[in-house]
Design an enzyme around this catalytic site. Structure first.
Site, PDB file in Angstrom:
ATOM      1  CD1 TRP A 133      53.834 -53.397  56.800  1.00  0.00           C
ATOM      2  CD2 TRP A 133      54.285 -55.588  56.634  1.00  0.00           C
ATOM      3  NE1 TRP A 133      52.663 -54.095  56.971  1.00  0.00           N
ATOM      4  CE2 TRP A 133      52.907 -55.427  56.877  1.00  0.00           C
ATOM      5  CE3 TRP A 133      54.797 -56.875  56.482  1.00  0.00           C
ATOM      6  CZ2 TRP A 133      52.032 -56.518  56.989  1.00  0.00           C
ATOM      7  CZ3 TRP A 133      53.938 -57.960  56.576  1.00  0.00           C
ATOM      8  CH2 TRP A 133      52.577 -57.777  56.841  1.00  0.00           C
ATOM      9  CG  ASP A 214      57.871 -59.035  51.889  1.00  0.00           C
ATOM     10  OD1 ASP A 214      57.534 -58.357  52.870  1.00  0.00           O
ATOM     11  OD2 ASP A 214      57.033 -59.594  51.142  1.00  0.00           O
ATOM     12  CE  LYS A 250      48.865 -54.868  50.213  1.00  0.00           C
ATOM     13  NZ  LYS A 250      49.383 -55.649  51.341  1.00  0.00           N
TER      14      LYS A 250
HETATM   15  C1  LIG Z   1      56.009 -55.326  52.391  1.00  0.00           C
HETATM   16  C2  LIG Z   1      54.848 -56.213  52.723  1.00  0.00           C
HETATM   17  N1  LIG Z   1      55.055 -57.527  52.891  1.00  0.00           N
HETATM   18  C3  LIG Z   1      54.066 -58.375  53.192  1.00  0.00           C
HETATM   19  C4  LIG Z   1      52.771 -57.919  53.326  1.00  0.00           C
HETATM   20  C5  LIG Z   1      51.762 -58.992  53.679  1.00  0.00           C
HETATM   21  O1  LIG Z   1      50.527 -58.829  53.286  1.00  0.00           O
HETATM   22  P1  LIG Z   1      49.535 -60.081  53.269  1.00  0.00           P
HETATM   23  O2  LIG Z   1      49.843 -60.965  54.428  1.00  0.00           O
HETATM   24  O3  LIG Z   1      48.174 -59.463  53.343  1.00  0.00           O
HETATM   25  O4  LIG Z   1      49.800 -60.773  51.969  1.00  0.00           O
HETATM   26  C6  LIG Z   1      52.477 -56.543  53.149  1.00  0.00           C
HETATM   27  C7  LIG Z   1      51.070 -56.003  53.311  1.00  0.00           C
HETATM   28  N2  LIG Z   1      51.002 -54.674  53.826  1.00  0.00           N
HETATM   29  O5  LIG Z   1      49.775 -54.292  54.182  1.00  0.00           O
HETATM   30  C8  LIG Z   1      49.514 -52.943  53.840  1.00  0.00           C
HETATM   31  C9  LIG Z   1      49.920 -51.969  54.938  1.00  0.00           C
HETATM   32  O6  LIG Z   1      51.090 -51.897  55.285  1.00  0.00           O
HETATM   33  O7  LIG Z   1      49.030 -51.229  55.405  1.00  0.00           O
HETATM   34  C10 LIG Z   1      53.548 -55.669  52.849  1.00  0.00           C
HETATM   35  O8  LIG Z   1      53.338 -54.347  52.684  1.00  0.00           O
END
Ligand SMILES: Cc1ncc(COP(=O)(O)O)c(CNOCC(=O)O)c1O
Length: 402
Positions: A133, A214, A250
């Site tokens: 990510w 994660d 999510k």
């Molecule tokens: C692997 C991972 N870790 C952590 C997160 C953290 O998300 P949040 O801070 O919203 O909980 C996300 C959220 N990604 O958002 C969608 C995208 O890639 O378009 C994530 O995909």
């Protein structure tokens, strides 16, 4: 001359930049496959029924708006780690997991990264999958940590490059920190099999890695929260060092509530108390204390038996819809448009995202000729696929790849 005359214009976020282009497109057949949030079969965002009911209950209680502790609502924290580690987890039962509510997954990753920087030193390197990510790199670098890639995706098959993965982590220094996506790898949708997780764990154990999980999609990937926690519980149950960042964006649809948790498995209660005291010292100057609302909603969904039951059903419903769209997209490509390419990865990958294997040129054609928007790395958010647009998407994919 102002003090900021030398501040440069920063590059747009690669994902949000695509959403901007989508919004400007006036075509009535445009399709957004870049957004990282769930959409129902009508392409609309979804607030779960259990969330609405939890909110109604909370409002009816007329609670105060006082600060909650630096580490957040403990009733939420305990429920969050029980959900992740499992009720039979030894560290959980022995009360030796330091846990703090944080600002969703990103906030949890950042607190953990700052903790690593402070207690493992600035020269600590985090091993991250390639690709990972995008925000992972920014979070770790801003926390003063270095990152090194380990091979992850086999580009020719869009599946796991397990040999590359294992040899890269074998070559890493002992005692490294390794970032692991617990399930539903973003952006590839490629997860190790249980057997492959055991191979990865064997190297980690021998090299005394700190395993930084994660987990942003527990229950959202397969529809079964226990199945999606397999890797985390395998490592934890084998007493490997664990740091965990959890997001409920999510799987509870609480995106904007910014609700998550960061936890560190310790050797005993005394060590947990020391670690927790340092997490508080880190959090206090960052944002002092986390927001109430999302924690209260999530706590109700975890601890109210009927809301929890309803949540698990709705959660499986979201996962099932995505899984169904994967098989529909693939069957249209193979059966309707007679594509001769191998599209097995569309259904062998899991979670919100699918790494299609499209080249940047094909991504540009999909946008310019077919008004289909996805990130330049070929990742699609399967949440953007629905029964109304799936055939058109398959037809467009076929036309740019034949
Ligand atoms: C692997 C991972 N870790 C952590 C997160 C953290 O998300 P949040 O801070 O919203 O909980 C996300 C959220 N990604 O958002 C969608 C995208 O890639 O378009 C994530 O995909």
């Amino acid at each position: 001359i102002t003090a900021w005359a030398n501040v440069p214009m920063g590059p747009p976020d690669p994902i949000l930049g695509v959403v901007e282009a989508f919004k400007k497109d006036t075509s009535d057949i445009k399709v957004n496959l870049s957004v990282g949030a769930y959409r129902d079969d009508s392409g609309k965002p979804r607030v779960l029924d259990c969330v609405r009911k939890a909110e109604d209950f909370i409002i009816s209680q007329r609670l105060d708006k006082e600060y909650i502790p630096i580490i957040g609502l403990d009733s939420f924290n305990q429920a969050a780690i029980k959900f992740a580690y499992g009720e039979n987890s030894a560290p959980l039962k022995e009360n030796r997991i330091a846990v703090a509510q944080s600002l969703s997954g990103t906030g949890s990753l950042r607190v953990a990264a700052s903790y690593i920087q402070r207690f493992m030193g600035s020269n600590t390197t985090i091993l991250v999958p390639k690709p990972t990510w995008g925000n992972h790199l920014s979070v770790f670098h801003d926390a003063g940590l270095k990152t090194t890639d380990y091979r992850y995706l086999n580009k020719s098959t869009n599946s796991l490059d397990i040999q590359g993965f294992l040899s890269d982590i074998e070559a890493a220094p002992n005692g490294s920190v390794i970032l692991l996506h617990g399930c539903a790898h973003n952006p590839t949708g490629v997860d190790p099999s249980p057997e492959q997780w055991k191979q990865i764990m064997e190297v980690s154990q021998r090299k005394k890695f700190v395993n930084f999980f994660d987990v942003a999609y527990q229950g959202f990937a397969s529809g079964d929260p226990h199945k999606d926690a397999y890797s985390l519980r395998l490592f934890t149950d084998n007493n490997l060092p664990i740091i965990l960042a959890q997001s409920f964006a999510k799987n509870m649809g609480l995106y904007g509530e910014r609700i998550g948790a960061v936890s560190i498995v310790c050797n005993d209660v005394e060590e947990k108390n020391r670690v927790l005291s340092q997490m508080k010292i880190l959090i206090r100057p960052l944002y002092s204390s986390p927001p109430i609302s999302g924690a209260r909603i999530a706590e109700r969904i975890f601890n109210d038996p009927s809301l929890n039951k309803e949540w698990l059903t709705e959660l499986k419903g979201m996962a099932d819809r995505i899984i169904e769209m994967r098989s529909l997209l693939k069957s249209h490509l193979v059966n309707d448009f007679n594509s001769k390419l191998n599209w097995d990865h569309i259904t062998s990958q899991i979670g919100m995202f699918c790494f299609t294997g499209m080249t940047p040129e094909q991504v540009v054609r999909l946008r310019d000729e077919f008004h289909i928007y996805l990130t330049s790395n070929g990742r699609i958010s399967v949440a953007g696929v629905n029964s109304k647009n799936v055939r058109y998407i398959a037809e467009s994919f076929h036309k740019v790849t034949q």
